[in-house]
Scaffold this motif. Structure first.
Motif, PDB file in Angstrom:
ATOM      1  N   ARG A  93       0.869  -1.178   0.000  1.00 57.63           N
ATOM      2  CA  ARG A  93       0.000   0.000   0.000  1.00 57.63           C
ATOM      3  C   ARG A  93       0.903   1.224   0.000  1.00 57.63           C
ATOM      4  O   ARG A  93       1.967   1.213   0.624  1.00 57.63           O
ATOM      5  CB  ARG A  93      -0.913   0.044   1.234  1.00 57.63           C
ATOM      6  CG  ARG A  93      -1.808  -1.171   1.395  1.00 57.63           C
ATOM      7  CD  ARG A  93      -2.594  -1.100   2.697  1.00 57.63           C
ATOM      8  NE  ARG A  93      -3.615  -0.041   2.653  1.00 57.63           N
ATOM      9  CZ  ARG A  93      -4.869  -0.243   2.252  1.00 57.63           C
ATOM     10  NH1 ARG A  93      -5.256  -1.442   1.832  1.00 57.63           N
ATOM     11  NH2 ARG A  93      -5.732   0.736   2.242  1.00 57.63           N
ATOM     12  N   TYR A  94       0.489   2.283  -0.673  1.00 61.19           N
ATOM     13  CA  TYR A  94       1.297   3.514  -0.662  1.00 61.19           C
ATOM     14  C   TYR A  94       0.430   4.697  -1.056  1.00 61.19           C
ATOM     15  O   TYR A  94      -0.612   4.550  -1.702  1.00 61.19           O
ATOM     16  CB  TYR A  94       2.509   3.404  -1.596  1.00 61.19           C
ATOM     17  CG  TYR A  94       2.213   2.871  -2.980  1.00 61.19           C
ATOM     18  CD1 TYR A  94       1.760   3.713  -4.007  1.00 61.19           C
ATOM     19  CD2 TYR A  94       2.383   1.518  -3.278  1.00 61.19           C
ATOM     20  CE1 TYR A  94       1.491   3.221  -5.269  1.00 61.19           C
ATOM     21  CE2 TYR A  94       2.108   1.020  -4.541  1.00 61.19           C
ATOM     22  CZ  TYR A  94       1.672   1.875  -5.536  1.00 61.19           C
ATOM     23  OH  TYR A  94       1.400   1.393  -6.792  1.00 61.19           O
ATOM     24  N   THR A 101      -1.744  21.994 -11.388  1.00 61.82           N
ATOM     25  CA  THR A 101      -1.353  23.122 -12.227  1.00 61.82           C
ATOM     26  C   THR A 101      -2.420  24.200 -12.071  1.00 61.82           C
ATOM     27  O   THR A 101      -3.418  24.010 -11.363  1.00 61.82           O
ATOM     28  CB  THR A 101      -1.247  22.725 -13.713  1.00 61.82           C
ATOM     29  OG1 THR A 101      -2.574  22.474 -14.229  1.00 61.82           O
ATOM     30  CG2 THR A 101      -0.395  21.486 -13.910  1.00 61.82           C
ATOM     31  N   ILE A 102      -2.231  25.320 -12.732  1.00 58.87           N
ATOM     32  CA  ILE A 102      -3.265  26.362 -12.691  1.00 58.87           C
ATOM     33  C   ILE A 102      -4.516  25.911 -13.421  1.00 58.87           C
ATOM     34  O   ILE A 102      -5.558  26.570 -13.349  1.00 58.87           O
ATOM     35  CB  ILE A 102      -2.760  27.694 -13.279  1.00 58.87           C
ATOM     36  CG1 ILE A 102      -2.414  27.542 -14.763  1.00 58.87           C
ATOM     37  CG2 ILE A 102      -1.583  28.218 -12.487  1.00 58.87           C
ATOM     38  CD1 ILE A 102      -2.116  28.870 -15.448  1.00 58.87           C
ATOM     39  N   TYR A 103      -4.448  24.759 -14.103  1.00 59.38           N
ATOM     40  CA  TYR A 103      -5.554  24.274 -14.916  1.00 59.38           C
ATOM     41  C   TYR A 103      -6.377  23.172 -14.246  1.00 59.38           C
ATOM     42  O   TYR A 103      -7.507  22.914 -14.661  1.00 59.38           O
ATOM     43  CB  TYR A 103      -5.031  23.780 -16.265  1.00 59.38           C
ATOM     44  CG  TYR A 103      -4.304  24.863 -17.014  1.00 59.38           C
ATOM     45  CD1 TYR A 103      -4.985  25.971 -17.498  1.00 59.38           C
ATOM     46  CD2 TYR A 103      -2.926  24.798 -17.214  1.00 59.38           C
ATOM     47  CE1 TYR A 103      -4.323  26.983 -18.173  1.00 59.38           C
ATOM     48  CE2 TYR A 103      -2.251  25.816 -17.894  1.00 59.38           C
ATOM     49  CZ  TYR A 103      -2.961  26.903 -18.361  1.00 59.38           C
ATOM     50  OH  TYR A 103      -2.316  27.919 -19.015  1.00 59.38           O
ATOM     51  N   GLY A 104      -5.818  22.490 -13.252  1.00 61.19           N
ATOM     52  CA  GLY A 104      -6.563  21.407 -12.637  1.00 61.19           C
ATOM     53  C   GLY A 104      -5.703  20.571 -11.712  1.00 61.19           C
ATOM     54  O   GLY A 104      -4.592  20.974 -11.324  1.00 61.19           O
ATOM     55  N   HIS A 105      -6.227  19.406 -11.368  1.00 56.84           N
ATOM     56  CA  HIS A 105      -5.602  18.535 -10.378  1.00 56.84           C
ATOM     57  C   HIS A 105      -5.451  17.132 -10.959  1.00 56.84           C
ATOM     58  O   HIS A 105      -6.341  16.632 -11.647  1.00 56.84           O
ATOM     59  CB  HIS A 105      -6.449  18.480  -9.106  1.00 56.84           C
ATOM     60  CG  HIS A 105      -6.709  19.823  -8.516  1.00 56.84           C
ATOM     61  ND1 HIS A 105      -5.848  20.430  -7.631  1.00 56.84           N
ATOM     62  CD2 HIS A 105      -7.725  20.705  -8.719  1.00 56.84           C
ATOM     63  CE1 HIS A 105      -6.321  21.618  -7.303  1.00 56.84           C
ATOM     64  NE2 HIS A 105      -7.460  21.805  -7.943  1.00 56.84           N
ATOM     65  N   GLY A 106      -4.332  16.514 -10.637  1.00 54.11           N
ATOM     66  CA  GLY A 106      -4.083  15.164 -11.105  1.00 54.11           C
ATOM     67  C   GLY A 106      -4.309  14.136 -10.024  1.00 54.11           C
ATOM     68  O   GLY A 106      -4.613  14.458  -8.875  1.00 54.11           O
ATOM     69  N   VAL A 107      -4.169  12.881 -10.410  1.00 53.18           N
ATOM     70  CA  VAL A 107      -4.318  11.788  -9.447  1.00 53.18           C
ATOM     71  C   VAL A 107      -2.983  11.535  -8.753  1.00 53.18           C
ATOM     72  O   VAL A 107      -1.919  11.663  -9.359  1.00 53.18           O
ATOM     73  CB  VAL A 107      -4.799  10.498 -10.138  1.00 53.18           C
ATOM     74  CG1 VAL A 107      -6.232  10.646 -10.583  1.00 53.18           C
ATOM     75  CG2 VAL A 107      -3.909  10.116 -11.305  1.00 53.18           C
ATOM     76  N   PRO A 108      -3.012  11.147  -7.479  1.00 56.57           N
ATOM     77  CA  PRO A 108      -1.768  10.797  -6.793  1.00 56.57           C
ATOM     78  C   PRO A 108      -1.310   9.397  -7.184  1.00 56.57           C
ATOM     79  O   PRO A 108      -2.048   8.638  -7.808  1.00 56.57           O
ATOM     80  CB  PRO A 108      -2.184  10.837  -5.318  1.00 56.57           C
ATOM     81  CG  PRO A 108      -3.630  10.449  -5.340  1.00 56.57           C
ATOM     82  CD  PRO A 108      -4.190  11.037  -6.621  1.00 56.57           C
ATOM     83  N   PHE A 109      -0.082   9.084  -6.808  1.00 51.71           N
ATOM     84  CA  PHE A 109       0.411   7.721  -6.955  1.00 51.71           C
ATOM     85  C   PHE A 109       0.023   7.003  -5.657  1.00 51.71           C
ATOM     86  O   PHE A 109       0.771   6.982  -4.689  1.00 51.71           O
ATOM     87  CB  PHE A 109       1.915   7.724  -7.220  1.00 51.71           C
ATOM     88  CG  PHE A 109       2.237   8.320  -8.557  1.00 51.71           C
ATOM     89  CD1 PHE A 109       2.241   7.548  -9.707  1.00 51.71           C
ATOM     90  CD2 PHE A 109       2.491   9.675  -8.678  1.00 51.71           C
ATOM     91  CE1 PHE A 109       2.496   8.103 -10.946  1.00 51.71           C
ATOM     92  CE2 PHE A 109       2.754  10.244  -9.917  1.00 51.71           C
ATOM     93  CZ  PHE A 109       2.752   9.459 -11.049  1.00 51.71           C
ATOM     94  N   ARG A 110      -1.194   6.443  -5.683  1.00 52.15           N
ATOM     95  CA  ARG A 110      -1.816   5.877  -4.489  1.00 52.15           C
ATOM     96  C   ARG A 110      -2.432   4.524  -4.836  1.00 52.15           C
ATOM     97  O   ARG A 110      -3.094   4.387  -5.865  1.00 52.15           O
ATOM     98  CB  ARG A 110      -2.903   6.819  -3.970  1.00 52.15           C
ATOM     99  CG  ARG A 110      -3.631   6.329  -2.723  1.00 52.15           C
ATOM    100  CD  ARG A 110      -4.783   7.258  -2.401  1.00 52.15           C
ATOM    101  NE  ARG A 110      -4.321   8.598  -2.077  1.00 52.15           N
ATOM    102  CZ  ARG A 110      -5.121   9.669  -1.992  1.00 52.15           C
ATOM    103  NH1 ARG A 110      -6.428   9.531  -2.258  1.00 52.15           N
ATOM    104  NH2 ARG A 110      -4.631  10.847  -1.678  1.00 52.15           N
ATOM    105  N   PHE A 111      -2.172   3.540  -3.959  1.00 50.75           N
ATOM    106  CA  PHE A 111      -2.743   2.206  -4.146  1.00 50.75           C
ATOM    107  C   PHE A 111      -3.100   1.626  -2.782  1.00 50.75           C
ATOM    108  O   PHE A 111      -2.288   1.655  -1.863  1.00 50.75           O
ATOM    109  CB  PHE A 111      -1.750   1.283  -4.845  1.00 50.75           C
ATOM    110  CG  PHE A 111      -2.303  -0.103  -5.068  1.00 50.75           C
ATOM    111  CD1 PHE A 111      -2.988  -0.399  -6.235  1.00 50.75           C
ATOM    112  CD2 PHE A 111      -2.160  -1.090  -4.108  1.00 50.75           C
ATOM    113  CE1 PHE A 111      -3.519  -1.668  -6.434  1.00 50.75           C
ATOM    114  CE2 PHE A 111      -2.683  -2.359  -4.299  1.00 50.75           C
ATOM    115  CZ  PHE A 111      -3.365  -2.648  -5.466  1.00 50.75           C
ATOM    116  N   PRO A 112      -4.303   1.059  -2.634  1.00 45.93           N
ATOM    117  CA  PRO A 112      -5.399   1.113  -3.610  1.00 45.93           C
ATOM    118  C   PRO A 112      -6.127   2.447  -3.515  1.00 45.93           C
ATOM    119  O   PRO A 112      -6.174   3.054  -2.456  1.00 45.93           O
ATOM    120  CB  PRO A 112      -6.290  -0.050  -3.173  1.00 45.93           C
ATOM    121  CG  PRO A 112      -6.045  -0.175  -1.692  1.00 45.93           C
ATOM    122  CD  PRO A 112      -4.618   0.214  -1.462  1.00 45.93           C
ATOM    123  N   SER A 113      -6.728   2.859  -4.608  1.00 49.76           N
ATOM    124  CA  SER A 113      -7.435   4.136  -4.626  1.00 49.76           C
ATOM    125  C   SER A 113      -8.183   4.276  -5.940  1.00 49.76           C
ATOM    126  O   SER A 113      -7.802   3.674  -6.951  1.00 49.76           O
ATOM    127  CB  SER A 113      -6.451   5.299  -4.479  1.00 49.76           C
ATOM    128  OG  SER A 113      -7.102   6.549  -4.559  1.00 49.76           O
TER     129      SER A 113
END
Length: 352
Positions: free
Chosen positions: A75-76, A165-177
């Motif tokens: 898990r991370y 970014t000023i444009y939006g949000h990304g997904v994290p490197f997360r498991f499980p998720s």
């Protein structure tokens, strides 16, 4: 060329330009095949690697090796780095683009600006290259850089690479998720989508979170494309796409490129290259079932990820084709998956 090196594979994502920018490989090594990394011209010819989307990516400070080590755990949840200012990002982006032009001048690639040119170059001795931006940090909110880079060959863009970014949000490197990890596109991000539609720049949702994905899908008049993502139903990683997202991609007549990064393939989410090609076949089957035969391809993440030992580099694509044939995939479907579906979606996005 042997049967196992055909049909040619056109690829949705690589990070060779970052390696060149950092001095980890040279143009000479790409030409002659005596350097580190996943891609060079001799191995591309041996493996039937026809080229792909060459990403312009601005790295955050820190060690990618540290993140890889964390992703070997069961898990991370790796904290995302902070936003990178435009003034810093544009310098790196221009530097990486200059390396792509050096590759073209040396005869390794041809930068493709339309679908007809791409179709021709895929059959040539050079690698076909689409100039792609992974994360829009190097795009100013007035879009002067977007228009200038489009004139220089930019034909594909992802609004984010995981960090905000000023444009939006990304997904994290997360498991499980899941990818349901925050807010959607900002007002500037919604305007960026519209500007890319006007310029016929393909939009990539590979790193967008679910809210941003929904916003882009509601605004864009182009096919929704994830250049290097996998099926969340098989590997429940935040980077992978849920069935609901896959259904929206199908409705838009877009496509998904299967990512070879081990952590996004393996059901246990570990960044461990000991993963069989049967796992790629599981993702392929699921994506074809949800999207249809015309909307699936490959997006290796070569030179940017730990890939299966069964592939290793672009020469190892021979093993992928062999696995596909052993899996019962017909020759007409092979051609679609290997390059035809990328041509189709780009013709729809760019025009003929």
């Amino acid at each position: 060329m042997s049967r196992h090196a055909t049909p040619p594979i056109f690829d949705g994502h690589n990070d060779l330009l970052l390696k060149l920018y950092r001095g980890e490989v040279s143009v000479e090594a790409v030409l002659r095949g005596h350097g580190d990394g996943h891609i060079d011209l001799p191995r591309a010819r041996n493996g039937g690697f026809a080229g792909g989307f060459f990403a312009v990516y601005v790295p955050s400070p820190g060690s990618a090796e540290d993140a890889d080590a964390m992703m070997r755990q069961s898990r991370y949840d790796i904290a995302l780095p902070p936003r990178i200012p435009f003034e810093e990002a544009i310098k790196v982006a221009l530097g990486e683009i200059a390396w792509l032009y050096r590759l073209e001048a040396a005869g390794a690639v041809t930068i493709c600006r339309n679908a007809a040119q791409l179709r021709t170059v895929i059959e040539s001795d050079r690698m076909a290259a689409i100039l792609h931006m992974e994360g829009a940090e190097a795009i100013d909110p007035d879009f002067h850089a977007l228009e200038t880079l489009h004139a220089a060959g930019l034909r594909s863009l992802g609004p984010v690479w995981s960090r905000p970014t000023i444009y939006g949000h990304g997904v994290p490197f997360r498991f499980p998720s899941t990818g349901d990890t925050g807010g959607g596109l900002t007002d500037a991000g919604k305007e960026l989508v519209k500007a890319c539609n006007r310029l016929r720049i393909m939009l990539d949702v590979a790193h967008l979170n679910e809210a941003g994905f929904r916003d882009l899908a509601a605004i864009s008049d182009a096919p929704i494309v994830a250049t290097h993502s996998n099926a969340h139903a098989i590997c429940p990683h935040a980077r992978n796409l849920t069935n609901r997202q896959l259904d929206q991609i199908r409705e838009s007549d877009g496509m998904v490129g299967i990512n070879f990064a081990a952590a996004f393939l393996r059901p246990d989410g570990r960044m461990d290259p000991d993963v069989g090609l049967d796992v790629i076949m599981r993702h392929l089957d699921h994506l074809v079932e949800r999207l249809g035969e015309d909307r699936v391809g490959f997006g290796s993440d070569f030179d940017g990820a730990t890939v299966p030992d069964a592939i290793t580099d672009c020469a190892g694509l021979i093993n992928l084709r062999r696995a596909m044939r052993d899996h019962g995939i017909s020759e007409p479907l092979m051609e679609k998956l290997c390059y035809g579906n990328w041509l189709r979606v780009l013709e729809r996005t760019w025009g003929a």
